[in-house]
Design a protein around this motif. Structure first.
Motif, short mmCIF file in Angstrom:
data_model
loop_
_atom_site.label_atom_id
_atom_site.label_comp_id
_atom_site.label_asym_id
_atom_site.label_seq_id
_atom_site.Cartn_x
_atom_site.Cartn_y
_atom_site.Cartn_z
N GLU A 199 0.76 -1.78 -0.51
CA GLU A 199 -0.17 0.31 -0.16
C GLU A 199 0.76 0.97 0.57
O GLU A 199 0.61 2.65 0.26
CB GLU A 199 -0.79 0.05 1.24
N ALA A 200 2.05 1.07 0.52
CA ALA A 200 2.96 2.72 0.10
C ALA A 200 2.55 3.21 -1.04
O ALA A 200 2.61 2.36 -2.20
CB ALA A 200 4.12 1.65 0.69
N SER A 201 3.20 4.97 -1.63
CA SER A 201 3.59 5.10 -2.52
C SER A 201 4.63 5.60 -3.36
O SER A 201 4.82 5.44 -3.56
CB SER A 201 2.90 6.66 -2.21
N PHE A 202 5.19 4.82 -2.51
CA PHE A 202 7.20 5.42 -2.87
C PHE A 202 7.66 3.81 -2.00
O PHE A 202 7.42 3.06 -1.06
CB PHE A 202 7.93 6.30 -2.14
N ILE A 203 8.84 3.41 -2.99
CA ILE A 203 9.06 2.65 -2.60
C ILE A 203 11.31 2.67 -2.97
O ILE A 203 11.23 3.29 -3.77
CB ILE A 203 8.98 1.11 -3.75
N THR A 204 12.10 2.13 -2.13
CA THR A 204 13.54 2.57 -2.34
C THR A 204 14.13 1.09 -3.16
O THR A 204 13.50 0.00 -2.54
CB THR A 204 14.27 2.46 -0.84
N ASP A 205 15.13 1.66 -3.83
CA ASP A 205 15.20 0.50 -4.54
C ASP A 205 17.45 0.65 -4.24
O ASP A 205 17.96 1.72 -4.33
CB ASP A 205 15.35 0.10 -5.88
N LYS A 206 17.95 -0.19 -2.86
CA LYS A 206 18.92 0.85 -2.47
C LYS A 206 20.27 -0.27 -3.12
O LYS A 206 21.72 -1.08 -2.67
CB LYS A 206 19.04 0.15 -0.84
N SER A 207 19.76 -0.79 -4.53
CA SER A 207 21.19 -1.32 -5.02
C SER A 207 22.13 -0.76 -5.65
O SER A 207 22.02 -0.10 -6.64
CB SER A 207 20.86 -2.74 -6.15
N THR A 208 22.70 -0.24 -4.76
CA THR A 208 23.92 1.04 -5.25
C THR A 208 24.35 0.65 -6.39
O THR A 208 24.83 1.83 -7.42
CB THR A 208 24.86 0.64 -4.04
N VAL A 209 24.24 -0.62 -6.86
CA VAL A 209 25.60 -0.13 -8.36
C VAL A 209 24.60 -0.08 -9.05
O VAL A 209 24.89 -0.02 -10.90
CB VAL A 209 25.44 -2.06 -8.68
N ASN A 210 23.35 -0.17 -9.16
CA ASN A 210 22.48 0.92 -10.35
C ASN A 210 22.71 2.33 -10.24
O ASN A 210 21.92 3.08 -11.87
CB ASN A 210 20.67 0.97 -9.85
N PHE A 211 24.60 2.91 -9.62
CA PHE A 211 24.92 4.05 -10.63
C PHE A 211 24.63 3.82 -11.83
O PHE A 211 24.71 4.68 -12.89
CB PHE A 211 26.01 4.34 -9.42
N THR A 212 25.11 2.70 -12.42
CA THR A 212 26.08 2.48 -13.64
C THR A 212 24.47 2.26 -14.43
O THR A 212 24.50 2.63 -16.02
CB THR A 212 26.72 0.76 -14.19
N ALA A 213 23.05 2.17 -14.51
CA ALA A 213 22.01 2.53 -15.38
C ALA A 213 21.57 3.48 -14.76
O ALA A 213 20.28 3.89 -14.87
CB ALA A 213 20.96 0.97 -15.27
N VAL A 214 21.68 4.59 -14.41
CA VAL A 214 20.74 6.09 -13.59
C VAL A 214 20.32 6.51 -14.57
O VAL A 214 19.28 6.72 -15.26
CB VAL A 214 22.06 7.04 -13.31
N GLY A 215 21.77 6.79 -16.07
CA GLY A 215 20.74 7.24 -17.15
C GLY A 215 19.56 6.73 -17.87
O GLY A 215 18.57 7.43 -18.38
N LEU A 216 19.23 4.58 -18.66
CA LEU A 216 18.92 4.29 -19.14
C LEU A 216 17.32 4.46 -18.11
O LEU A 216 15.95 4.37 -18.45
CB LEU A 216 19.44 2.49 -18.60
N ILE A 217 17.67 4.66 -16.29
CA ILE A 217 16.57 4.24 -15.74
C ILE A 217 15.79 5.22 -16.01
O ILE A 217 14.54 5.65 -15.79
CB ILE A 217 17.00 3.84 -13.58
N TYR A 218 16.13 6.82 -15.69
CA TYR A 218 16.18 7.96 -16.27
C TYR A 218 15.08 7.77 -17.48
O TYR A 218 14.11 8.71 -17.86
CB TYR A 218 16.86 9.60 -16.23
N MET A 219 15.35 7.22 -19.03
CA MET A 219 14.59 7.09 -20.31
C MET A 219 13.02 6.46 -20.14
O MET A 219 12.53 6.26 -20.52
CB MET A 219 16.12 6.59 -20.56
#
Length: 368
Positions: A199-219
């Protein structure tokens, strides 16, 4: 494990785990058992020696014997490195290709019709940079589900074929992707995390290695939030060096490799600063969190579009499970002992400092 350590004082693993989640104290029987094992290292297996060295590296640092502690960490890391397969050239080369693949201003994600309403908050950076603290603050807010270190984005990439072609890996698979596949990627990710968020409106995703995919996530994901956790580079690297990580963090067992990985990671993050719109990513320094928890917490909540709630300041009272190397720290109120931690002399530290040399000039940018 405390009982096991008492009943089986020659079980290196039991001794290591018994100390992992609490501080060593003067006259500690677990430490005494470890010191006895350290006097008998030739009779131990390599795995047992690794446990002994990492446990004493932690315990002796807490007992104000930093030189001896670091000597054990050097031995333990060298032994652990022998067990790890790590192709540094392959990893750092991929980081270079990521920067090349996302050149210029990035197109923002388009709204996804029928997408689940949950809003993801990606917490990215190096291990030991304060990411667990940031997540605990957010997860203590009533509108946020603390998702922990998730694999949903990697799974969604594979679903749409961006990371599954034979012999091809991200970012190479991105070259042939279509806008429709990028949208499908975002939709698949949101479907996965929506099920976890409840039921939460937000969820954190703390897989720090996602720093490699920031651009793709943004798109791919409309409204995605990015919180980049930073900490003093040497403090970050020495903290990594003090932890017995799994093979998922293969770069952490050699000071030179660790420094080169850190420098390459920072170049990737500097690239995202250049190509993302101003304000798309929030950068949070661990030292600032420690010095001003409320001020930084308000800054984080404002960026995420969350109303203020004082519960976030009592993050250490949260009963949510924590499955990272910071699990002991996040059960305590904020503390300053990890800022400006003890450092070995320059000769010992040289492989790390040489790898980090010039980093500030290369990657300097205002913090958002």
């Amino acid at each position: 494990f405390e009982r096991m350590a008492k009943d089986a004082p020659r079980s290196a693993r039991a001794l290591y785990v018994a100390l992992r989640d609490r501080r060593a104290v003067a006259g500690d029987p677990v430490v005494q058992s470890l010191l006895a094992l350290a006097d008998d290292l030739p009779r131990l297996t390599r795995g047992e020696r690794i446990f002994v060295h990492f446990a004493l590296g932690k315990a002796l640092a807490e007992l104000a014997e930093p030189e001896q502690a670091f000597a054990h960490l050097v031995e333990g890391n060298a032994l652990r490195r022998q067990e790890i397969e790590y192709d540094e050239g392959l990893v750092l080369g991929a980081f270079d290709r990521i920067r090349s693949s996302f050149a210029g201003a990035l197109p923002p994600a388009r709204p996804i019709l029928g997408a689940p309403p949950v809003k993801p908050i990606f917490i990215v950076g190096m291990p030991r940079s304060g990411s667990t603290l940031v997540e605990q603050v957010l997860a203590s807010h009533p509108l946020v589900h603390g998702g922990g270190e998730r694999t949903d984005f990697i799974a969604a990439m594979r679903t749409v074929g961006l990371d599954s072609a034979p012999g091809a890996n991200f970012p190479d698979t991105l070259a042939g992707s279509t806008p429709l596949e990028i949208r499908a990627l975002g939709n698949d990710y949101l479907r996965r995390v929506s099920a976890a968020a409840g039921e939460a409106s937000f969820i954190t995703d703390k897989s720090t290695v996602n720093f490699t995919a920031v651009g793709l996530i943004y798109m791919a994901i409309p409204g995605a939030r990015f919180i980049h956790c930073l900490r003093d580079p040497i403090d970050t690297c020495l903290s990594c060096f003090s932890k017995l990580f799994s093979a998922d963090v293969p770069f952490a067992f050699d000071l030179g490799e660790l420094g080169r990985y850190y420098a390459a990671y920072e170049r990737v993050m500097a690239h995202w600063r250049d190509v993302l719109p101003l304000g798309a990513m929030l950068e949070v320094r661990y030292e600032d969190m420690v010095a001003d928890l409320e001020g930084q917490s308000r800054r984080i909540l404002d960026y995420c579009g969350l109303p203020w709630d004082p519960a976030v300041l009592d993050f250490h009272r949260s009963g949510r499970p924590v499955r990272t190397a910071s699990l002991r720290q996040v059960r305590q109120p904020i503390y300053r002992s990890s800022v400006g931690r003890w450092r070995p002399d320059e000769a010992v530290l040289r492989p790390l400092t040489e790898a980090l040399k010039g980093l500030a000039e290369e990657t300097s940018a205002p913090v958002g």
